[in-house]
Design a protein around this motif. Structure first.
Motif, PDB file in Angstrom:
ATOM      1  N   ALA A  33      -4.277  10.382  32.502  1.00 19.10           N
ATOM      2  CA  ALA A  33      -5.729  11.146  32.477  1.00 19.10           C
ATOM      3  C   ALA A  33      -5.580  12.432  32.765  1.00 19.10           C
ATOM      4  N   VAL A  34      -4.704  12.741  33.814  1.00 15.38           N
ATOM      5  CA  VAL A  34      -4.512  14.233  34.300  1.00 15.38           C
ATOM      6  C   VAL A  34      -3.813  14.906  33.270  1.00 15.38           C
ATOM      7  N   LEU A  35      -2.676  14.481  32.568  1.00 15.96           N
ATOM      8  CA  LEU A  35      -2.389  15.098  31.418  1.00 15.96           C
ATOM      9  C   LEU A  35      -3.242  15.373  30.346  1.00 15.96           C
ATOM     10  N   LEU A  36      -3.814  14.566  30.060  1.00 14.92           N
ATOM     11  CA  LEU A  36      -4.935  14.535  28.835  1.00 14.92           C
ATOM     12  C   LEU A  36      -6.058  15.608  29.451  1.00 14.92           C
ATOM     13  N   ALA A  37      -6.445  15.794  30.546  1.00 11.04           N
ATOM     14  CA  ALA A  37      -7.186  16.736  31.131  1.00 11.04           C
ATOM     15  C   ALA A  37      -6.748  18.087  30.800  1.00 11.04           C
ATOM     16  N   LEU A  39      -4.385  19.058  28.819  1.00  8.06           N
ATOM     17  CA  LEU A  39      -4.490  19.321  27.179  1.00  8.06           C
ATOM     18  C   LEU A  39      -5.678  19.663  26.874  1.00  8.06           C
ATOM     19  N   LEU A  40      -6.560  19.189  27.107  1.00  6.62           N
ATOM     20  CA  LEU A  40      -8.110  19.526  26.730  1.00  6.62           C
ATOM     21  C   LEU A  40      -8.372  20.766  27.312  1.00  6.62           C
ATOM     22  N   ALA A  41      -8.042  21.222  28.626  1.00  6.94           N
ATOM     23  CA  ALA A  41      -8.266  22.457  29.169  1.00  6.94           C
ATOM     24  C   ALA A  41      -7.469  23.759  28.397  1.00  6.94           C
ATOM     25  N   GLU A  42      -6.340  23.223  27.854  1.00  8.34           N
ATOM     26  CA  GLU A  42      -5.486  24.386  27.466  1.00  8.34           C
ATOM     27  C   GLU A  42      -5.922  24.561  26.078  1.00  8.34           C
TER      28      GLU A  42
END
Length: 47
Positions: A33-37, A39-42
């Motif tokens: 979930a942290v990695l996905l967040a 990625l979405l922020a980037e």
């Protein structure tokens, strides 16, 4: 997401033996979930 290696020693069958340690929660769903967040922020989804 890190893995720590411990008890490194030489071995006759393989070159070395060691024990790997990781935190199961960080490597599991919450880590994903942290990695996905990140990625979405980037990609700019939070702007």
């Amino acid at each position: 997401m890190a893995v720590c290696a411990g008890r490194l020693r030489e071995d006759n069958l393989f070159d070395y033996k060691f024990i790997g340690f990781s935190h199961n929660t960080l490597r599991g769903a919450s880590g994903g979930a942290v990695l996905l967040a990140e990625l979405l922020a980037e990609k700019g989804y939070f702007d």
